[in-house]
Design a protein around this motif. Sequence first.
Motif, PDB file in Angstrom:
ATOM      1  N   THR A  66       0.832  -1.205   0.000  1.00 23.11           N
ATOM      2  CA  THR A  66       0.000   0.000   0.000  1.00 23.11           C
ATOM      3  C   THR A  66       0.869   1.259   0.000  1.00 23.11           C
ATOM      4  O   THR A  66       2.011   1.253   0.462  1.00 23.11           O
ATOM      5  N   LEU A  92      -0.359   3.835   1.635  1.00 23.31           N
ATOM      6  CA  LEU A  92      -0.667   4.282   2.995  1.00 23.31           C
ATOM      7  C   LEU A  92       0.263   3.642   4.021  1.00 23.31           C
ATOM      8  O   LEU A  92       0.410   2.417   4.070  1.00 23.31           O
ATOM      9  N   GLY A 112      -1.678   1.447   6.142  1.00 27.96           N
ATOM     10  CA  GLY A 112      -2.302   0.304   5.487  1.00 27.96           C
ATOM     11  C   GLY A 112      -1.804  -1.008   6.060  1.00 27.96           C
ATOM     12  O   GLY A 112      -0.909  -1.031   6.919  1.00 27.96           O
ATOM     13  N   ASP A 143      -4.732   0.087  -1.445  1.00 29.78           N
ATOM     14  CA  ASP A 143      -5.196   1.154  -0.549  1.00 29.78           C
ATOM     15  C   ASP A 143      -6.695   1.345  -0.628  1.00 29.78           C
ATOM     16  O   ASP A 143      -7.328   1.822   0.319  1.00 29.78           O
ATOM     17  N   ASN A 146      -8.314  -0.450   4.482  1.00 26.59           N
ATOM     18  CA  ASN A 146      -7.173   0.449   4.297  1.00 26.59           C
ATOM     19  C   ASN A 146      -7.621   1.880   4.042  1.00 26.59           C
ATOM     20  O   ASN A 146      -7.028   2.835   4.565  1.00 26.59           O
ATOM     21  N   TYR A 175      -3.496   9.513   2.243  1.00 28.30           N
ATOM     22  CA  TYR A 175      -2.978   8.970   0.987  1.00 28.30           C
ATOM     23  C   TYR A 175      -2.039   9.955   0.282  1.00 28.30           C
ATOM     24  O   TYR A 175      -0.921   9.607  -0.103  1.00 28.30           O
TER      25      TYR A 175
END
Length: 484
Positions: A66, A68, A71, A100, A105, A112
């Motif tokens: 991810t 993130l 995440g 994501d 997530n 993000y």
Amino acid sequence: MKISLCILSCLTTLVVADPIRVACVGDSITFGAGIKERKENSYPAQLQKLLGDTYEVKNFGVNGATMLNAGDKPYTKQGAYKASLDFTPNVVVIKLGSNDSKPHNWKHGDSYTTDAAALVQSYQNLSSKPRIILCTPVPAYKNDKGKNVYGITDEVIAKQQLPSLINLAKEKNLELINLHQEYALEGAKKAIAMTPDRIHPGADGAKVIAGRVAYQLTHNYEPAFDITSKLKEQGIEPKVSNFHGYRQYRFTTPDTKLKCIIVAPHSADTSKPWIWRARFFGHQPALDKALLDRGYHVCFVDVADLFGSPNATKRWDQFYALSQQLGLGAKPVLEGMSRGGLIIFNWAKQNPDKVTAIYGDNPVCDIRSWPAKKSAPLWNTCMKQYGITAEQAKDFKGNPIDGLDALAKANVPVMLVLGAKDEVVPIKDNALILQERYKKLGATKIHTWINPNTKHHPHQACPIRELLSAVLSAGAQKAGSTVK
């Protein structure tokens, strides 16, 4: 002995340039999950084949990764991330976001953009000062029951991640590739077929990604180029709006009172190529969008009810002069659908040295066919614009089908997309006549697609990628280069 020393001396002066190192950073789609013979057919592997030995492409994709940091599998926590940094790349291609979009997530989705910016910065801090290319995720298709696969949600990708990445690229002057849009060029049926589990592209899908990234890498871009400041230098304060995720500028010129639209790419190609739409702005925009993603500007000036007459070409002359003041390229691609065919061909005949290519889509090429045979009110307006009577129209020689000599001598590429059953602008009375005459004059660069089943609508009833390739090839030939 002298010869040997000479050879040795020459050899020592040879400098073999190191290959350009390209780090492909991403998730399982970059890794090539599900692709047979992944090491040969993942998108980074196919990218290597396209680019050749002057590049060294490495795959740093991680399944499930991810963007993130909050995440379930942050890319920055994976060994591949450190390995990509140690690679000291000259180019970094980042494609993260699919994982994501999963609900568990995306509840952290507010981070993000921040996390993406931090990832970008970590590569920008490298001593190699790499070129950064952001890629949007490809589409995520639902299964046959209408459910998301693996929880990956296309609505999140299209409506939230794409705008975030676009804004980040603009803010940081980064290059951006819209792979979500690129996949759409294949058409829904083919795109799904290229994505066996509806999430991971197969070898054919990876080929699409590789081809698009290769195009980006073999062209130069200027993300900081801002058409807004150029317009303001000309005393123009445009109204800014959105055109399929791109910035659209609508304005009226102070002196000539032209009503204009310019759509800017996220990252402009350094040569500032542009496509000039005649009439029906925004209709069937697939080609325009694909060119925008490749660094072209899209331009439009209103010539409604002028029918390609001298008044229309005068307006185009005025806008062309403005385009040069704005720093756009000297040779646009001309795009005309239906009656737009009148202005693109008539202006091009007067300015063959200012045209890269002409794309006519079911174009009107003879006013005696349309509007003469279709609309009495429009025909009357048309005759007034040209200053002719119905009797004089019988021998009129100011149509696109006439006077093609200068265009043919310049061998300007012409692309025609036609519907065999066109009932409004019959191709036998319009485009096919133009095509025949153009070839007889010695022109060789003419490409025609005839759809046997379509009428006047829909426009762009041809394989869009083939049309795009023809347009890009024409641009590359004008620039004296090749397109990968």
